[in-house]
Design an enzyme around this catalytic site. Structure first.
Site, PDB file in Angstrom:
ATOM      1  N   GLU A  87       0.833  -1.208   0.000  1.00  0.00           N
ATOM      2  CA  GLU A  87       0.000   0.000   0.000  1.00  0.00           C
ATOM      3  C   GLU A  87       0.866   1.256   0.000  1.00  0.00           C
ATOM      4  O   GLU A  87       1.738   1.413   0.849  1.00  0.00           O
ATOM      5  CB  GLU A  87      -0.919  -0.043   1.233  1.00  0.00           C
ATOM      6  CG  GLU A  87      -1.864   1.137   1.335  1.00  0.00           C
ATOM      7  CD  GLU A  87      -2.925   0.916   2.424  1.00  0.00           C
ATOM      8  OE1 GLU A  87      -3.136  -0.237   2.859  1.00  0.00           O
ATOM      9  OE2 GLU A  87      -3.533   1.920   2.844  1.00  0.00           O
ATOM     10  N   ASP A 129      -3.516   4.353  -2.015  1.00  0.00           N
ATOM     11  CA  ASP A 129      -4.326   4.938  -0.928  1.00  0.00           C
ATOM     12  C   ASP A 129      -4.303   6.467  -1.034  1.00  0.00           C
ATOM     13  O   ASP A 129      -5.162   7.055  -1.684  1.00  0.00           O
ATOM     14  CB  ASP A 129      -3.836   4.434   0.437  1.00  0.00           C
ATOM     15  CG  ASP A 129      -4.692   4.966   1.582  1.00  0.00           C
ATOM     16  OD1 ASP A 129      -5.711   5.615   1.295  1.00  0.00           O
ATOM     17  OD2 ASP A 129      -4.356   4.749   2.764  1.00  0.00           O
ATOM     18  N   LYS A 164     -12.058   5.445   0.935  1.00  0.00           N
ATOM     19  CA  LYS A 164     -12.309   5.990   2.279  1.00  0.00           C
ATOM     20  C   LYS A 164     -13.340   7.098   2.141  1.00  0.00           C
ATOM     21  O   LYS A 164     -13.127   8.019   1.325  1.00  0.00           O
ATOM     22  CB  LYS A 164     -11.029   6.567   2.893  1.00  0.00           C
ATOM     23  CG  LYS A 164      -9.980   5.509   3.198  1.00  0.00           C
ATOM     24  CD  LYS A 164      -8.703   6.074   3.780  1.00  0.00           C
ATOM     25  CE  LYS A 164      -7.712   4.938   4.012  1.00  0.00           C
ATOM     26  NZ  LYS A 164      -6.386   5.401   4.410  1.00  0.00           N
TER      27      LYS A 164
END
Ligand code: MUC
Ligand code: MG
Length: 372
Positions: free
Chosen positions: A223, A248, A272
């Site tokens: 990530e 991310d 998110k």
């Protein structure tokens, strides 16, 4: 009579973590939740949460700026507006305020919670309906100590609470980090999937060295190894290695997703609600990923139960996510501010039953932990 938004209260809630949580940019001993209580003229209250990591260490919004910008700028735009048209209110916020995605996410969550309560529907139902009622949840090992991390992982496996683990690295020299990860992977063997999150800490040449070693050690997902802006570098790393890259910080919203997809990125996107300004924005990003054949992963900014429940309602509307979720935020906190905590079991969590988010505040706990 149409209901209108009457008042919006924001509270800073400081909750201690169960152990220090060590990331590349900060070590957390406490998490600050920004809780939104949005009251409407029909007597309904919508709950929202906007939460980040480590004050200003993670991103441009801090808990204090989220609260201040809602109070001073965003709440006055909403007060007096009809309650029910979430799309129109989202557009109004975006027209008058740039950025502030976490603050907007908290407000959209509160609008959806209230609308769900009003109509007797869960937030997932408002978004078209849940395709899953139980979602997989990994655990993040970030004690900063290899032996403690192994012990923690073994306990979680025995409890059948988590079967996948994410290791936070990037704070130490790369060779030390690789040793730490490889030792943990060796101890867990095939019983668990082990992934790492570098949180942008490496430059590209360090990443080439580190990822090769992690791939050789059997790590399954890498990530955000390099800085968020370096889309071309991330695409090069995805091309170079067999182990998939998870974008991310590089992918905030649908436009970032489109840019990476157009550039030929393969791998997965961490979704998110906080990055994308709320549930609808994050689902737009998910749809770009789906169209481009990029995998999905349900991400967290370590929200408490309200923000975690909101995220779960969004993830539940998607087909099964290739990389599961990391919606463990409430489990990292020593206490909660809701009457009934989320139910974690069998390597995952149940989607709370509606209406709205399906979450009720515990007023005593809230009063206890709210910053005075
Ligand atoms: C991130 O960067 O993914 C998620 C889990 C965790 O420990 O930190 C977060 C943020
Ligand atoms: Mg991350």
């Amino acid at each position: 009579m149409t209901s209108v938004i009457q008042s919006i209260e924001t509270l800073l809630v400081d909750l201690p973590t169960i152990r220090p949580h060590k990331l590349s940019m900060t070590t957390m001993a406490c998490q600050t939740l920004v809780i939104v209580r949005m009251r409407h003229s029909d007597g309904i209250e919508g709950l929202g949460e906007g939460t980040t990591i480590g004050g200003l260490a993670y991103g441009p919004e801090s808990p204090e700026s989220i609260k201040c910008n809602i109070d001073a700028y965003l709440a006055p735009l909403l007060i007096g507006q009809p309650s029910g048209n979430v799309n129109a209110l989202r557009a109004l916020l975006n027209r008058h305020a740039r950025g502030n995605m976490i603050a907007k996410s908290a407000l959209e969550t509160a609008l959806l919670d209230a609308q769900g309560k009003r109509l007797g529907l869960s937030v997932a139902e408002l978004l078209g309906g849940a395709r899953q009622a139980h979602l997989p949840v990994l655990w993040t090992l970030a004690s900063g100590d290899t032996a403690k991390d192994i012990e923690e992982a073994q306990l979680r496996l025995e409890q059948r609470r988590h079967g996948d683990f994410k290791l936070k690295i990037g704070a130490n020299p790369v060779k030390q980090d690789v040793r730490h990860v490889a030792t943990i992977k060796e101890a867990l063997g095939d019983r668990a999937s082990v992934r790492v999150d570098v949180n942008q800490a490496w430059d590209e040449s360090t990443a080439v060295y580190g990822i090769q070693a992690l791939q050789d050690a059997g790590i399954e997902l890498i990530e955000q190894a390099i800085p968020a802006r370096e889309h071309a570098g991330l695409i090069r790393l995805a091309d170079r290695f067999n182990v998939p890259m998870l974008a991310d910080e590089a992918v905030q919203d649908a436009r970032d997703g489109l840019d990476l997809a157009r550039g030929g990125f393969s791998g997965a996107f961490a979704l998110k609600i906080a990055k994308s300004g709320g549930l609808q924005g994050v689902l737009e990003l998910a749809h770009v990923a789906q169209a481009a054949g990029i995998g999905l992963y349900g991400g967290t900014l370590l929200e408490g139960t309200i923000g975690t429940a909101a995220s779960l309602h969004a993830w539940a509307t998607l087909p099964e996510m290739a990389w599961g979720t990391e919606m463990f935020g409430p489990l990292l906190l020593k206490d909660d501010i809701v009457v009934e905590p989320l139910r974690y079991r069998e390597f995952g969590v149940d989607l709370p039953a509606g209406p709205g988010l399906g979450i009720t505040l515990d007023e005593d706990k809230l009063a206890h932990y709210a910053r005075k």
